[in-house]
Design an enzyme around this catalytic site. Structure first.
Site, PDB file in Angstrom:
ATOM      1  N   TRP A  21       0.822  -1.196   0.021  1.00 51.44           N
ATOM      2  CA  TRP A  21      -0.287   0.249  -0.038  1.00 51.44           C
ATOM      3  C   TRP A  21       0.686   1.322  -0.176  1.00 51.44           C
ATOM      4  CZ3 TRP A  21      -0.131   3.928   3.775  1.00 51.44           C
ATOM      5  CH2 TRP A  21      -1.364   4.921   3.477  1.00 51.44           C
ATOM      6  N   GLU A  76      -3.136  -3.124  -2.286  1.00 49.21           N
ATOM      7  CA  GLU A  76      -4.259  -2.380  -1.489  1.00 49.21           C
ATOM      8  C   GLU A  76      -4.642  -0.961  -1.950  1.00 49.21           C
ATOM      9  OE1 GLU A  76      -5.199  -1.059   3.208  1.00 49.21           O
ATOM     10  OE2 GLU A  76      -3.147  -2.212   2.504  1.00 49.21           O
ATOM     11  N   LYS A 104      -7.374   2.619  -1.917  1.00 44.09           N
ATOM     12  CA  LYS A 104      -7.799   3.674  -1.081  1.00 44.09           C
ATOM     13  C   LYS A 104      -8.476   4.746  -1.679  1.00 44.09           C
ATOM     14  CE  LYS A 104      -6.596   5.715   3.419  1.00 44.09           C
ATOM     15  NZ  LYS A 104      -5.648   6.117   4.499  1.00 44.09           N
ATOM     16  N   ASP A 143     -10.024  -2.919   2.198  1.00 42.85           N
ATOM     17  CA  ASP A 143      -9.990  -2.462   3.429  1.00 42.85           C
ATOM     18  C   ASP A 143     -11.330  -1.768   3.692  1.00 42.85           C
ATOM     19  OD1 ASP A 143      -9.592  -0.306   5.502  1.00 42.85           O
ATOM     20  OD2 ASP A 143      -7.448  -0.938   5.525  1.00 42.85           O
ATOM     21  N   HIS A 166     -11.541   2.169   3.204  1.00 44.78           N
ATOM     22  CA  HIS A 166     -10.721   2.498   2.389  1.00 44.78           C
ATOM     23  C   HIS A 166     -11.758   2.898   0.992  1.00 44.78           C
ATOM     24  CE1 HIS A 166      -6.343   1.553   3.129  1.00 44.78           C
ATOM     25  NE2 HIS A 166      -6.983   2.355   4.182  1.00 44.78           N
ATOM     26  N   HIS A 208      -8.672  -6.303   5.021  1.00 45.13           N
ATOM     27  CA  HIS A 208      -8.127  -5.567   6.186  1.00 45.13           C
ATOM     28  C   HIS A 208      -9.546  -4.851   6.735  1.00 45.13           C
ATOM     29  CE1 HIS A 208      -3.959  -4.251   5.388  1.00 45.13           C
ATOM     30  NE2 HIS A 208      -3.833  -5.517   5.346  1.00 45.13           N
ATOM     31  N   ASP A 243     -12.127   6.490   6.724  1.00 46.64           N
ATOM     32  CA  ASP A 243     -10.951   5.690   7.263  1.00 46.64           C
ATOM     33  C   ASP A 243     -10.449   6.051   8.491  1.00 46.64           C
ATOM     34  OD1 ASP A 243      -9.134   3.458   7.229  1.00 46.64           O
ATOM     35  OD2 ASP A 243      -7.588   4.679   6.085  1.00 46.64           O
ATOM     36  N   ASP A 297     -10.500   4.030  11.204  1.00 49.32           N
ATOM     37  CA  ASP A 297      -9.661   2.950  11.884  1.00 49.32           C
ATOM     38  C   ASP A 297     -10.058   2.680  13.263  1.00 49.32           C
ATOM     39  OD1 ASP A 297      -8.275   1.701   9.677  1.00 49.32           O
ATOM     40  OD2 ASP A 297      -7.032   3.270   9.738  1.00 49.32           O
ATOM     41  N   ASP A 305      -6.904  -4.110  10.865  1.00 52.11           N
ATOM     42  CA  ASP A 305      -6.393  -3.045  10.659  1.00 52.11           C
ATOM     43  C   ASP A 305      -7.087  -1.874  11.245  1.00 52.11           C
ATOM     44  OD1 ASP A 305      -4.722  -0.632   9.865  1.00 52.11           O
ATOM     45  OD2 ASP A 305      -4.964  -1.001   7.651  1.00 52.11           O
TER      46      ASP A 305
END
Length: 419
Positions: free
Chosen positions: A185, A226, A228, A259, A262, A286, A294, A296, A326
């Protein structure tokens, strides 16, 4: 003498058996699934190579809860504590900045020997290892570009780093007998509208072609890419978009990483799994929890996590999907964050395995949407919790919230003493 947990489990088994669900077989299947737990929750994405370097690449960790790991030894101890409270045997996902070495080495010169202590530890613990090149928080990524950088010398640095990372991943897989997933990424992008969207993507493609040119044994290492939608400092344009990496991954037989944070806030990755599975070599997840976008957050047992579990189970996608976590939250106990997120991910898979998937499919094919809805709703209150409690007890980890007392004791005995 039969315990209360076992009695509840046996009663639950009878209920599920009426719908053709063999709960004992479900638990055997669940025990084979490995979740890749991310090391960077334990120290707020600092790593050990450049600990004084500010976080870049759109990465931000908020909070100042005491006890963040400061050394590889502390991080491994924290991981051990977390795994002791999570049922099953799993994997640890490392970033390149977590090299355990006294040698002064830059990212492009990393070698397997710089991670030998991690491999020795993983062998002792019976764990697998996954890997990621760290294309952020470095002076050569300070302007927001790495593999797509217009400067050929800077591109060369990041290409060499990613090449080195693949070799380290192959070393992990060979040494541990568990395939390592090495995920690429990069944060590359522009804050404002670019004049040329194509050229950076052409440079990224050429860089990736060189990164992946060296053939590696797929039993030891699998490559993933990956995407985003955007990041802090790259709000207008992200070079590695979903469309870019979906095309690249399918064309070059790479795992495609989805993800949960993302994508646009109205998108969910659960709805992408079935489509992607028809064309991709494999999928890397993820699992995270975006709030607004995002951010997380620690994974909770919400609708999206349950839907991810359902898609993986009902579509029989577990064999081609690698599940990783993640998220990073420095506002709560970091070990607790690991335990909550990992246990919830396993719970979502168990919940999906305990649903009457075939009966739902048959009702749908027959156009009996009433039965489809009725069964879906009734199973939401079936005794899934009794099965989960039994599974935890059987696997030798605390049942329900009992694990929290262990974490609180560890905080008093270990974490708070770190200053």
């Amino acid at each position: 003498m039969t315990s209360a947990i076992e009695r509840s489990y046996n009663e639950a088994k009878e209920l599920y058996a009426k719908h053709g669900i063999d709960v004992d077989q479900v638990l055997e299947r669940l025990a084979q699934i490995k979740i890749s737990m991310h090391c960077w929750q334990g120290d707020d994405v600092r790593g050990f190579l450049n600990r004084d370097q500010d976080l870049t690449g759109g990465i931000a960790v908020t909070g100042n809860y005491p006890g963040a790991a400061r050394t590889p030894e502390e991080l491994r101890a924290d991981l051990e504590k977390a795994f002791s409270l999570i049922p099953g045997k799993h994997k640890v996902n490392l970033h390149a900045i977590y090299a355990d070495t006294e040698e002064k080495v830059d990212l492009d010169a990393l070698e397997p020997r710089h991670f030998a202590k991690w491999v020795d530890w993983a062998k002792e613990q019976g764990l697998g290892l996954d890997f990621n090149p760290t294309c952020f928080s470095h002076e050569k990524s300070s302007d927001g570009f790495t593999l797509s950088h217009p400067d050929a010398d800077i591109r060369r640095f990041w290409i060499d780093h990613c090449k080195a990372s693949r070799r380290i991943g192959a070393y992990f897989g060979e040494q541990l007998g568990q395939t390592c997933v090495t995920n690429v990424w990069v944060p590359d992008g522009y804050k404002d509208i670019p004049a040329d969207r194509l050229a950076p993507r052409r440079r990224l493609k050429e860089s990736l072609d060189e990164v992946f040119a060296e053939p590696l044994n797929p039993a030891h290492n699998l490559d993933a890419v990956e995407s985003k939608v955007f990041g802090l400092g790259a709000e207008a344009y992200t070079v590695g978009s979903h469309e870019f990496y979906m095309g690249y991954g399918i064309q070059n037989n790479k795992l495609i990483c989805l993800d949960a944070g993302h994508f646009h806030p109205t998108e969910v990755i659960s709805n992408k799994l079935s489509s992607l599975s028809l064309f991709a070599e494999g999928i890397l997840l993820h699992v995270s929890r975006p709030v607004r976008w995002d951010s997380d957050h620690v994974v909770i047992l919400d609708d999206e996590l349950l839907d991810i579990g359902r898609e993986l189970v009902r579509g029989d996608l577990l064999a081609k999907t690698h599940i990783g976590l993640d998220f990073f939250d420095a506002s709560i106990n970091r070990v607790a964050a690991w335990v909550i997120g990992t246990r919830n991910t396993i719970k979502a898979l168990l919940r999906a395995m305990l649903e009457p998937a075939e009966a739902l499919r048959q009702a749908e094919l027959a156009g009996d949407y009433t039965t489809r809805l009725a069964l879906s709703e009734e199973f939401k209150t079936y005794p899934f919790g009794a099965v989960w409690d039994y599974y935890c007890e059987k696997m030798g980890v605390p049942v329900r919230e009992q694990w929290l007392a262990d974490v609180k004791a560890y905080e008093q005995e270990v974490l708070l003493k770190r200053g």
